[in-house]
Design a protein around this motif. Sequence first.
Motif, short mmCIF file in Angstrom:
data_model
loop_
_atom_site.label_atom_id
_atom_site.label_comp_id
_atom_site.label_asym_id
_atom_site.label_seq_id
_atom_site.Cartn_x
_atom_site.Cartn_y
_atom_site.Cartn_z
N LEU A 134 0.82 -1.22 0.00
CA LEU A 134 0.00 0.00 0.00
C LEU A 134 0.85 1.27 0.00
N ALA A 135 2.03 1.21 0.63
CA ALA A 135 2.89 2.40 0.74
C ALA A 135 4.34 2.00 0.51
N PRO A 136 4.79 1.86 -0.74
CA PRO A 136 6.15 1.39 -1.05
C PRO A 136 7.21 2.47 -0.91
N THR A 137 7.47 2.90 0.34
CA THR A 137 8.46 3.93 0.61
C THR A 137 9.60 3.34 1.42
N PHE A 138 10.72 4.07 1.47
CA PHE A 138 11.87 3.59 2.24
C PHE A 138 11.53 3.49 3.73
N THR A 139 10.74 4.44 4.24
CA THR A 139 10.39 4.43 5.66
C THR A 139 9.61 3.17 6.02
N VAL A 140 8.61 2.84 5.22
CA VAL A 140 7.82 1.63 5.48
C VAL A 140 8.69 0.39 5.35
N LEU A 141 9.52 0.37 4.30
CA LEU A 141 10.42 -0.77 4.09
C LEU A 141 11.36 -0.95 5.29
N ALA A 142 11.91 0.17 5.80
CA ALA A 142 12.84 0.09 6.94
C ALA A 142 12.14 -0.49 8.17
N VAL A 143 10.89 -0.07 8.41
CA VAL A 143 10.14 -0.59 9.56
C VAL A 143 9.91 -2.09 9.42
N VAL A 144 9.48 -2.51 8.22
CA VAL A 144 9.20 -3.93 8.00
C VAL A 144 10.49 -4.75 8.08
N MET A 145 11.58 -4.21 7.51
CA MET A 145 12.86 -4.92 7.54
C MET A 145 13.35 -5.09 8.98
N VAL A 146 13.24 -4.04 9.77
CA VAL A 146 13.64 -4.12 11.18
C VAL A 146 12.76 -5.12 11.92
N LEU A 147 11.45 -5.08 11.67
CA LEU A 147 10.52 -6.01 12.30
C LEU A 147 10.88 -7.45 11.96
N ARG A 148 11.15 -7.72 10.68
CA ARG A 148 11.50 -9.08 10.27
C ARG A 148 12.78 -9.57 10.93
#
Length: 430
Positions: free
Chosen positions: A323-337
């Motif tokens: 839904l929101a393909p931005t670096f900020t969202v990616l960074a949050v998901v990457m850290v979560l994973r």
Amino acid sequence: MSPSQRLASAINARPGELAAALCGFALFFCLFAGYFMLRPIREAMGILGGVENLQWLFSATFLAMLVTVPLFAWVNSRVPRRRYLDWVYGFFALNLVGFAALFQACESVWGGRVFYVWISVYNLFVVSVAWSLMADVFDTLQARRLFPFIAAGASCGGLAGPALGALLVAPLGQGGLTLLAAGLLAVTLLAKHYLMAWRETRGAGRPGAPPSESPARPVLGNPFSGILLVLRSPYLLAVGAFVILLATASTFLYFEQARLVAASFPERAAQIRVFSLLDFAVQALSLAAQLFIAGRLAERHGPRVLLAGVPALVCLGFLALALAPTFTVLAVVMVLRRVGEYAFVRPGREMLFAPLDAHSKYKAKNFIDTVVYRAGDALSAWAKALLDGLGAGVLLAALAGAGCAALWGALGWYLGGRQPTRPAADAPRA
């Protein structure tokens, strides 16, 4: 209550277990501090060779694994288990010395690619063997209580490594950092010797413990006995499928990270800073979860909650990225994973091997942790390149990642509830 008793109580250690738990913690601290000093260099070298070429590096890593694993399996069948780590870590320490000399002599794209592939083999192999040691030293109940704390040593090392790298890269250079990593790898062998001695008096080999094989003997079998064990065991096949789905979700996120970092931070120094900051955030959050959450969850609910909860959150993260393909969202998901993998999934995964025999702990586990994991990396890398080639942007890849994460979570729930209760329950010997 003395300070040592308070510390033992805080980490769920029973009488006589505190020193071994701290030793395991220290082993992983040194291992990960050395690796995470080198990780930002690896990531920058991967981008230097071209983001569009990453799938080739993943494939080369898989091929390198196919060569490396049978060689080390052959060594494992020739030397006593108590000495196997000495051979493996000694070999990799010499490799690090060689790369330090290479970095001092020159820097090239192809040298960077070789280092990228080598360290991608190195990091899985040394960690897999270290966890084989832990599954050998501690019995099943000890593993449930102590593995999350021992894994916290990896997070502390992961915090210290990037900080040391950032502080020392200017005075020491890439070659100096590589030599320092080799020294830390050598220190882990001191911890290994203590743990193997402790095993015989208070660990899995103590009088009255469930039966276990003597570490004074090699793990017999041919160089391909690991794959034969996996193919014969439904339980180990399920663990392998779990690892492939984990690798697929990780690779999809890794490629998006490389693409967005390259687009947002074109300078190499900025890329290294971004990767270092992400590593620092991951290790800090992982440490908190390992110290205060994971061990108590595992003791109360077993490994099921550790193996299924994180994939469910990653699935939601992929949907958010769609839904929101931005670096900020990616960074949050990457850290979560990554936090979820280090703090919950990895300790839970290692608990699955604690009741098994030495063949499963060393040969089958090593095959799954290295060849199977890198096969998942390579296949998912090409799948991601194919999805990108369709021109659908992040959306299609994120939806595919969400589907893989959902399957990953379902399989984790299954494995956590089916954990064997006696050695070699599902793993016949080769």
